[in-house]
Design an enzyme around this catalytic site. Sequence first.
Site, short mmCIF file in Angstrom:
data_model
loop_
_atom_site.label_atom_id
_atom_site.label_comp_id
_atom_site.label_asym_id
_atom_site.label_seq_id
_atom_site.Cartn_x
_atom_site.Cartn_y
_atom_site.Cartn_z
N LYS A 29 0.86 -1.37 0.16
CA LYS A 29 0.08 0.00 -0.11
C LYS A 29 0.77 1.30 0.11
O LYS A 29 0.40 2.11 -0.63
CB LYS A 29 -0.85 0.09 1.14
CG LYS A 29 -2.07 1.00 1.28
CD LYS A 29 -2.98 1.12 2.47
CE LYS A 29 -2.21 2.28 3.13
NZ LYS A 29 -2.83 2.58 4.47
N ASP B 41 -7.10 1.15 0.97
CA ASP B 41 -6.87 0.95 2.35
C ASP B 41 -8.39 0.72 2.79
O ASP B 41 -9.13 0.21 1.99
CB ASP B 41 -6.55 2.37 2.72
CG ASP B 41 -7.76 3.65 2.59
OD1 ASP B 41 -8.71 3.02 1.46
OD2 ASP B 41 -7.83 4.64 2.71
#
Length: 258
Positions: A168, A186
């Site tokens: 991420k 997320d």
Amino acid sequence: MPKITRRLPPKEKSTSKSKSTPKSKIDAAKRVKKAGNAAAKSKVSAKPWTPAEVHEAFSRFRKANPEPKGELEHLNPYTLLVAVVLSAQATDAGVNKATRALFEVADTPQKMLALGEDRVRDYIKTIGLYRNKAKNVIALSEKLIAEFGGEVPRTRAELESLPGAGRKTANVVLNMAFGEHTMAVDTHVFRVGNRTGLAPGKTPLEVELGLERVIPSEFMLHAHHWLILHGRYICLARKPRCDVCLINDLCRWPEKTV
Ligand code: SF4
């Protein structure tokens, strides 16, 4: 004599929940699993989006907010990287509160090292997991200097090799600092991808790859921010604001309130 059949136990999925796994990680994994299960159930009846519908949805996002911005404050690619590493299991607002003062005194890996781990820890002690995060910020700064000439690298593999940085983090940095068409998933993007039916998936990676597959390239630079902002302010986890949602006619969520 009746035949005895034995059921084999289900296959173990992974061994990640070892004794040393932090509770926060286990909680996050449970949340992801729960949302994924819900998505999997709704997936059964959800009709996939047509390319025209996807184009329509992102055209609306673009019209409403042509230049969406991330909410993590930063001054350069290095401070962006540090801010993203600090943001794991923390809110952007909470991270910004701590990094404003930190980045004033340390906006390069060299300055961060000069500051030292103890002082970094003091600056960020309002953020969850701050001890470990302070260690990572120092370790990643050392590595940037030792292996990358003090610059933030531009490849996923190099970014993911930095302490505290995962997929991420790499996606956010590649997108925001270097303009690449990556999709960082997320908790908000995960929820929106699943609920809307745009890219159902049981893991963030599945959702990431699904979104990359369906979103036309012309929208990919900003798609990550549009979806995050949509999840953060409209498609809320507990009470989604379907009545004011720009894409409520396209959304496939059976529980939407319009
Ligand atoms: S209609 Fe509701 S559930 Fe669907 S995307 Fe909009 S806010 Fe989320």
